[in-house]
Design a protein around this motif. Structure first.
Motif, PDB file in Angstrom:
ATOM      1  N   PRO A 118      25.659 139.838  13.661  1.00 17.40           N
ATOM      2  CA  PRO A 118      25.300 138.932  14.766  1.00 17.40           C
ATOM      3  C   PRO A 118      25.020 137.420  14.862  1.00 17.40           C
ATOM      4  O   PRO A 118      25.650 136.866  15.538  1.00 17.40           O
ATOM      5  CB  PRO A 118      24.324 140.043  15.503  1.00 17.40           C
ATOM      6  N   PRO A 119      24.299 137.119  13.975  1.00 16.84           N
ATOM      7  CA  PRO A 119      24.164 135.831  13.850  1.00 16.84           C
ATOM      8  C   PRO A 119      25.549 134.980  13.567  1.00 16.84           C
ATOM      9  O   PRO A 119      25.671 133.787  13.593  1.00 16.84           O
ATOM     10  CB  PRO A 119      23.056 135.551  12.799  1.00 16.84           C
ATOM     11  N   LYS A 120      26.079 135.671  12.414  1.00 17.62           N
ATOM     12  CA  LYS A 120      27.557 135.063  11.886  1.00 17.62           C
ATOM     13  C   LYS A 120      28.330 134.927  13.205  1.00 17.62           C
ATOM     14  O   LYS A 120      29.074 133.855  13.363  1.00 17.62           O
ATOM     15  CB  LYS A 120      28.084 136.091  11.216  1.00 17.62           C
ATOM     16  N   GLU A 121      28.695 135.973  14.081  1.00 17.79           N
ATOM     17  CA  GLU A 121      29.318 135.703  15.343  1.00 17.79           C
ATOM     18  C   GLU A 121      28.860 134.579  16.196  1.00 17.79           C
ATOM     19  O   GLU A 121      29.566 133.775  16.679  1.00 17.79           O
ATOM     20  CB  GLU A 121      29.226 137.029  16.036  1.00 17.79           C
ATOM     21  N   MET A 122      27.220 134.544  16.510  1.00 19.07           N
ATOM     22  CA  MET A 122      27.087 133.455  17.186  1.00 19.07           C
ATOM     23  C   MET A 122      27.323 132.145  16.626  1.00 19.07           C
ATOM     24  O   MET A 122      27.625 131.132  17.346  1.00 19.07           O
ATOM     25  CB  MET A 122      25.478 133.622  17.441  1.00 19.07           C
ATOM     26  N   GLY A 123      27.046 131.974  15.219  1.00 24.16           N
ATOM     27  CA  GLY A 123      27.399 130.606  14.796  1.00 24.16           C
ATOM     28  C   GLY A 123      28.864 130.358  14.922  1.00 24.16           C
ATOM     29  O   GLY A 123      29.168 128.946  14.843  1.00 24.16           O
ATOM     30  N   ILE A 124      29.671 131.262  14.468  1.00 21.14           N
ATOM     31  CA  ILE A 124      31.192 131.045  14.327  1.00 21.14           C
ATOM     32  C   ILE A 124      31.753 130.498  15.646  1.00 21.14           C
ATOM     33  O   ILE A 124      32.393 129.566  16.205  1.00 21.14           O
ATOM     34  CB  ILE A 124      31.951 132.019  13.950  1.00 21.14           C
ATOM     35  N   VAL A 125      31.412 131.753  16.926  1.00 22.47           N
ATOM     36  CA  VAL A 125      31.789 131.185  17.996  1.00 22.47           C
ATOM     37  C   VAL A 125      31.317 130.000  18.615  1.00 22.47           C
ATOM     38  O   VAL A 125      31.995 129.067  19.360  1.00 22.47           O
ATOM     39  CB  VAL A 125      31.322 132.423  18.931  1.00 22.47           C
ATOM     40  N   LEU A 126      30.046 129.675  18.606  1.00 22.02           N
ATOM     41  CA  LEU A 126      29.443 128.505  19.266  1.00 22.02           C
ATOM     42  C   LEU A 126      29.814 127.482  18.497  1.00 22.02           C
ATOM     43  O   LEU A 126      30.040 126.366  19.127  1.00 22.02           O
ATOM     44  CB  LEU A 126      27.837 128.592  19.449  1.00 22.02           C
ATOM     45  N   GLY A 127      29.930 127.263  17.075  1.00 17.89           N
ATOM     46  CA  GLY A 127      30.161 126.356  16.200  1.00 17.89           C
ATOM     47  C   GLY A 127      31.511 125.772  16.664  1.00 17.89           C
ATOM     48  O   GLY A 127      31.895 124.774  16.770  1.00 17.89           O
ATOM     49  N   VAL A 128      32.536 126.791  16.786  1.00 18.59           N
ATOM     50  CA  VAL A 128      34.001 126.294  16.896  1.00 18.59           C
ATOM     51  C   VAL A 128      34.143 125.774  18.294  1.00 18.59           C
ATOM     52  O   VAL A 128      34.861 125.112  18.665  1.00 18.59           O
ATOM     53  CB  VAL A 128      34.897 127.609  16.735  1.00 18.59           C
ATOM     54  N   ALA A 129      33.492 126.554  19.393  1.00 14.48           N
ATOM     55  CA  ALA A 129      33.500 126.153  20.761  1.00 14.48           C
ATOM     56  C   ALA A 129      33.136 124.818  20.877  1.00 14.48           C
ATOM     57  O   ALA A 129      33.751 123.855  21.450  1.00 14.48           O
ATOM     58  CB  ALA A 129      32.648 127.100  21.504  1.00 14.48           C
ATOM     59  N   VAL A 130      31.827 124.116  20.218  1.00 16.84           N
ATOM     60  CA  VAL A 130      31.473 123.026  20.239  1.00 16.84           C
ATOM     61  C   VAL A 130      32.411 122.065  19.652  1.00 16.84           C
ATOM     62  O   VAL A 130      32.553 120.751  20.055  1.00 16.84           O
ATOM     63  CB  VAL A 130      30.015 122.749  19.734  1.00 16.84           C
ATOM     64  N   LEU A 131      32.847 122.509  18.338  1.00 17.20           N
ATOM     65  CA  LEU A 131      33.866 121.429  17.581  1.00 17.20           C
ATOM     66  C   LEU A 131      35.211 121.062  18.539  1.00 17.20           C
ATOM     67  O   LEU A 131      35.572 120.048  18.760  1.00 17.20           O
ATOM     68  CB  LEU A 131      34.159 122.191  16.515  1.00 17.20           C
ATOM     69  N   LEU A 132      35.566 122.082  19.068  1.00 21.50           N
ATOM     70  CA  LEU A 132      36.991 122.018  19.751  1.00 21.50           C
ATOM     71  C   LEU A 132      36.751 121.397  21.156  1.00 21.50           C
ATOM     72  O   LEU A 132      37.478 120.531  21.522  1.00 21.50           O
ATOM     73  CB  LEU A 132      37.438 123.327  19.994  1.00 21.50           C
ATOM     74  N   ASP A 133      35.707 121.704  21.778  1.00 18.45           N
ATOM     75  CA  ASP A 133      35.277 120.737  22.898  1.00 18.45           C
ATOM     76  C   ASP A 133      35.174 119.448  23.005  1.00 18.45           C
ATOM     77  O   ASP A 133      35.653 118.636  23.704  1.00 18.45           O
ATOM     78  CB  ASP A 133      33.968 121.670  23.801  1.00 18.45           C
ATOM     79  N   ALA A 134      34.174 119.126  21.814  1.00 14.38           N
ATOM     80  CA  ALA A 134      34.201 117.644  21.771  1.00 14.38           C
ATOM     81  C   ALA A 134      35.372 116.911  21.190  1.00 14.38           C
ATOM     82  O   ALA A 134      35.516 115.765  21.734  1.00 14.38           O
ATOM     83  CB  ALA A 134      32.932 117.523  20.684  1.00 14.38           C
ATOM     84  N   ALA A 135      36.170 117.463  20.044  1.00 12.11           N
ATOM     85  CA  ALA A 135      36.826 116.754  19.488  1.00 12.11           C
ATOM     86  C   ALA A 135      38.412 116.663  20.279  1.00 12.11           C
ATOM     87  O   ALA A 135      39.051 115.843  20.375  1.00 12.11           O
ATOM     88  CB  ALA A 135      37.329 117.445  18.167  1.00 12.11           C
ATOM     89  N   LEU A 136      38.557 117.869  21.212  1.00  5.87           N
ATOM     90  CA  LEU A 136      39.705 118.011  21.747  1.00  5.87           C
ATOM     91  C   LEU A 136      39.843 117.748  23.282  1.00  5.87           C
ATOM     92  O   LEU A 136      40.695 117.400  23.881  1.00  5.87           O
ATOM     93  CB  LEU A 136      40.849 119.314  21.261  1.00  5.87           C
ATOM     94  N   VAL A 137      38.550 118.355  23.912  1.00  7.40           N
ATOM     95  CA  VAL A 137      38.557 118.552  25.264  1.00  7.40           C
ATOM     96  C   VAL A 137      37.999 117.081  25.712  1.00  7.40           C
ATOM     97  O   VAL A 137      38.611 116.367  26.461  1.00  7.40           O
ATOM     98  CB  VAL A 137      37.987 119.682  25.720  1.00  7.40           C
ATOM     99  N   ARG A 138      36.900 116.763  25.190  1.00 16.42           N
ATOM    100  CA  ARG A 138      36.065 115.509  25.912  1.00 16.42           C
ATOM    101  C   ARG A 138      36.324 114.489  25.401  1.00 16.42           C
ATOM    102  O   ARG A 138      36.481 113.362  26.042  1.00 16.42           O
ATOM    103  CB  ARG A 138      34.442 115.806  25.557  1.00 16.42           C
ATOM    104  N   LEU A 139      37.000 114.385  24.093  1.00 21.71           N
ATOM    105  CA  LEU A 139      37.423 112.934  23.454  1.00 21.71           C
ATOM    106  C   LEU A 139      39.020 112.748  23.626  1.00 21.71           C
ATOM    107  O   LEU A 139      39.403 111.943  23.299  1.00 21.71           O
ATOM    108  CB  LEU A 139      36.810 112.944  22.022  1.00 21.71           C
ATOM    109  N   VAL A 140      39.545 113.757  24.169  1.00 25.35           N
ATOM    110  CA  VAL A 140      41.087 113.678  24.363  1.00 25.35           C
ATOM    111  C   VAL A 140      41.665 113.994  25.543  1.00 25.35           C
ATOM    112  O   VAL A 140      42.099 113.290  26.415  1.00 25.35           O
ATOM    113  CB  VAL A 140      41.863 114.514  23.209  1.00 25.35           C
ATOM    114  N   LEU A 141      41.368 115.360  25.786  1.00 25.02           N
ATOM    115  CA  LEU A 141      42.297 116.116  27.204  1.00 25.02           C
ATOM    116  C   LEU A 141      41.559 115.408  28.325  1.00 25.02           C
ATOM    117  O   LEU A 141      42.311 114.883  29.181  1.00 25.02           O
ATOM    118  CB  LEU A 141      41.969 117.418  26.957  1.00 25.02           C
TER     119      LEU A 141
END
Length: 722
Positions: free
Chosen positions: A668-691
């Motif tokens: 469960p902590p692995k799931e939380m870490g991967i899902v939230l980490g990937v979400a923040v990474l993609l959101d900041a890099a591709l959505v907020r700073l590009v899209l």
């Protein structure tokens, strides 16, 4: 191209060196906090010391169960079993004794007697049923099960498991093993393993967090401010959760998630305010109180809106009628409230007291007070010139990553999420080896005594049932009978759900089907049913908050919709990793073939809250620039120049923190870490700073247009100062 700094007034107003205009409500609150520094500090010390005194009790005070669907058929079965069958409910403990010789031999009988004495001495145990031939003694005669009935609430039975599993395991001798198992022991081991893993991850993340903070703030003094907020928020929220636990059960997971969110949001909010405070003082003769007032009137409003959005997103989880979910959401909301309160009162007071000393112990290459980032300004110019090129690439990447969501499967965690050496799993494995794969998921069926014989025969004839024990009448004369049936499949098998559905459809209406495995199935069904509602409410309330703050329906709607992209992409990656097993060897886990059932509802609310956090920072800055200049280009480029670095740094901290959880032992902590980490990474890099900047570029002035009828309805909210 030179763009005016957001901290500098329009040419038609007073020169920069003069005091700004009349502060707004938050500006006045900030100035008041500066003038009353001692009172604010004393007040927060009283809150932190007063509530923090209860914080050390948090691990023992908070509960470990609550993972149930309130009002479900399986919960009703458990309640009937607790009241009328001497606690032989899903929360009862099973003590499994395995030996290398028949359990009838004196040495084994002596161990069984000692185990019976240990559990019987606990006031939370009602009765202890010794091993019964043909029922709880295996065919080979080398495995026996004692049943310890539940005399307390599910939460207290988890605490009983905490206390008893160690002494029971200590009874093991050469050739004889003793393990406690059952749902209560499973949750005890599950919570401990995950709590230990999260604590380990927190410790691992601190050095990385501090390094990123120093780089982001540029000075050791400024880098310490987020820790001030986090410590105040955590101590107050932990103590509050302990006090609240005296009124109703609060899951231990509430504190785990509260710690994570307090750290993440404390860093976000402190970054935004400190950077803006430096800008307000750069090259100007403002007093500390005036600089704080300007900071609070601009960045402070964005922080308040962000906090409200986080609270709204998490409040939607309360729609799920499950104690664990509601208390987890409540715990995070409580931590957010304390961090938000500290950000709007304690941080302004400290900034006013520090003044220029906020830059003390600065790194050699840092330019004090630098607010407008040349690199992000240049990036904004590039996006303005080539919006379709970059926007299409970002959109294509997000859609490609989100595509696997179509095949996503969810289920409640299997026994494999428990470490192999823990009591619950060792006992579970022993039961399966001795009694068959479905034995740990024995169904409990309660029916009126007059129908018991017919119901037992009907259950025995149902496909998917390996065996049925004789009906047991309630000793208290309540008229109930209990039938226990062993399925043919492992409790985590999808086939079990089909068997339960068949029984519920074909058995008499006054017959109820339950058991620990069925409680998981009912909770999973509830989560699947409520997920669309939670997602809809979160998005609707997020849009309303953005609309009220920005007074611009088009960009509010597009900003809300954009948050779905990073969320969908994160769950797409989760399906590839945790369902299909890509990278499982690297992360050190065995895939279950599905994502844990609580992830879509809870993680969606958390991801959306974080995504909207960045949306607010970017769009509030863009709105401020548009209010000052009336130029859509300045709004887009200026927003990136002034908030891009903050978003980038805050996201860097969050990604580092979340990815440390991916290194933790349990799944469960692995799931939380991967899902939230990937979400923040993609959101900041591709959505907020590009899209999102590309959307601002393509919509132009229409992004900020307010229809006349809406203008009359919405409150007047501005993000420019003075």
């Amino acid at each position: 191209m030179n763009h005016p700094d957001t901290a500098v007034a329009r040419p038609s107003t007073s020169p920069p060196s003069e005091p700004p205009g009349t502060p707004g409500l938050l500006g006045r609150l900030g100035a008041w906090s500066v003038r009353h520094f001692k009172a604010v500090l004393a007040g927060w010390l009283l809150v932190v010391i007063g509530l923090g005194a209860f914080a050390p009790q948090v691990t023992s005070a908070l509960s470990g169960a609550g993972w149930q669907a309130n009002g479900s058929e399986s919960v009703k079965v458990r309640q009937v079993a607790e009241q009328h069958f001497a606690g032989n409910a899903s929360t009862a403990l099973q003590i499994v004794v395995t030996a290398d010789r028949p359990v009838t031999e004196p040495a084994v009988q002596q161990v069984i007697s000692k185990a019976e004495a240990v559990v019987a001495a606990d006031p939370r145990i009602s009765t202890v049923v010794p091993p019964q031939p043909g029922a709880t003694i295996s065919q080979d005669g080398r495995t026996a099960i004692l049943l310890a009935g539940a005399k307390a609430s599910p939460d207290d039975m988890v605490r009983a498991a905490d206390d008893l599993k160690g002494p029971l395991n200590a009874l093991s001798t050469d050739g004889i093993s003793v393990h406690a198992t059952g749902a209560s022991v499973l949750w005890s081991d599950f919570n401990k393993a995950n709590h230990d893993a999260m604590m380990k991850s927190e410790i691992m993340s601190w050095p990385v967090t501090l390094a990123i903070l120093v780089l982001a703030f540029g000075s050791l003094v400024a880098a310490g401010l987020p820790l001030l907020l986090t410590m105040a928020g955590l101590a107050a929220s932990a103590g509050s959760l302990v006090l609240i636990s005296h009124l109703f059960p609060v899951s231990i997971w509430a504190m785990n998630f509260a710690m994570m969110f307090a750290l993440a949001l404390g860093i976000d909010y402190a970054l935004f305010l400190v950077v803006r405070f430096r800008s307000a003082r750069m090259g100007r003769s403002l007093s500390s109180a005036e600089a704080v007032a300007e900071t609070m009137d601009t960045a402070g409003k964005a922080v308040l809106l962000s906090g409200a959005t986080v609270l709204v997103s998490l409040s939607a989880v309360m729609l799920v009628p499950s104690p664990a979910f509601r208390s987890m959401a409540g715990g995070i909301m409580l931590a957010v409230l304390f961090v938000l309160a500290a950000t709007l009162t304690l941080l302004p007071a400290v900034l006013g007291k520090l003044g220029y000393r906020v830059d003390a112990l600065a790194l050699p290459w840092v330019k004090s007070g630098e607010h407008r980032s040349p690199r992000f300004a240049a990036w904004g110019e590039r996006l303005w010139k080539h919006p379709l090129r970059y926007g299409a690439l970002a959109l294509a990447a997000l859609i490609a990553l989100a595509a696997p969501v179509i095949g996503l499967r969810t289920a409640m965690p299997s026994i494999t999420v428990i470490p192999a050496h823990d009591s619950a799993r060792a006992g579970y494995t022993a039961v399966q080896q001795a009694f068959g794969p479905g034995a740990p998921g024995t169904l409990q069926i309660v029916t009126p005594a007059g129908e018991a014989a017919d119901v037992a025969a009907q259950v025995a004839a149902t496909p998917g049932i390996a065996g049925v024990m004789p009906a047991q009448g309630a000793a208290d004369g309540s008229g109930w009978s209990m039938i226990q049936a062993v399925p043919t499949v492992d409790p985590s098998s999808p086939d079990l759900a089909h068997t339960v559905d068949t029984l519920r459809a074909e058995l008499p209406a006054d017959t109820l089907v339950g058991g620990a495995a069925v409680e998981n199935l009912d909770l999973q069904h509830l989560l699947t049913e409520k997920t669309p509602l939670v997602i809809g409410v979160v998005m609707a309330l997020g849009f309303v908050l953005l609309l009220v703050a920005l007074r611009a329906p088009l960009i509010s709607a597009l900003g809300t919709a954009a948050s779905l992209l990073s969320t969908g992409a994160a769950f797409g990656v989760a399906r590839l990793v945790f369902q299909d097993g890509h990278g499982a060897g690297l992360l050190g886990f065995k895939p279950q073939g599905f994502l844990d059932g609580w992830a879509p509802v809870f993680f969606f609310a958390m991801i959306f809250a974080i995504a909207m956090d960045y949306t607010v920072f970017l769009l509030a800055s863009a709105k401020e620039h548009y209010e000052r200049s009336g130029d859509p280009k300045e709004a887009m480029v200026g927003a990136l120049a002034h908030s891009g670095r903050v978003i980038f740094a805050a996201a860097g901290v969050m990604v580092a923190v979340f990815f440390t959880f991916a290194l933790s032992g349990p799944l469960p902590p692995k799931e939380m870490g991967i899902v939230l980490g990937v979400a923040v990474l993609l959101d900041a890099a591709l959505v907020r700073l590009v899209l999102l900047p590309v959307i601002l570029r393509l919509t132009g002035r229409a992004a900020w247009h307010t229809p006349a009828w809406l203008d009359r309805v919405l409150p007047k909210v501005t993000f420019s100062h003075g």
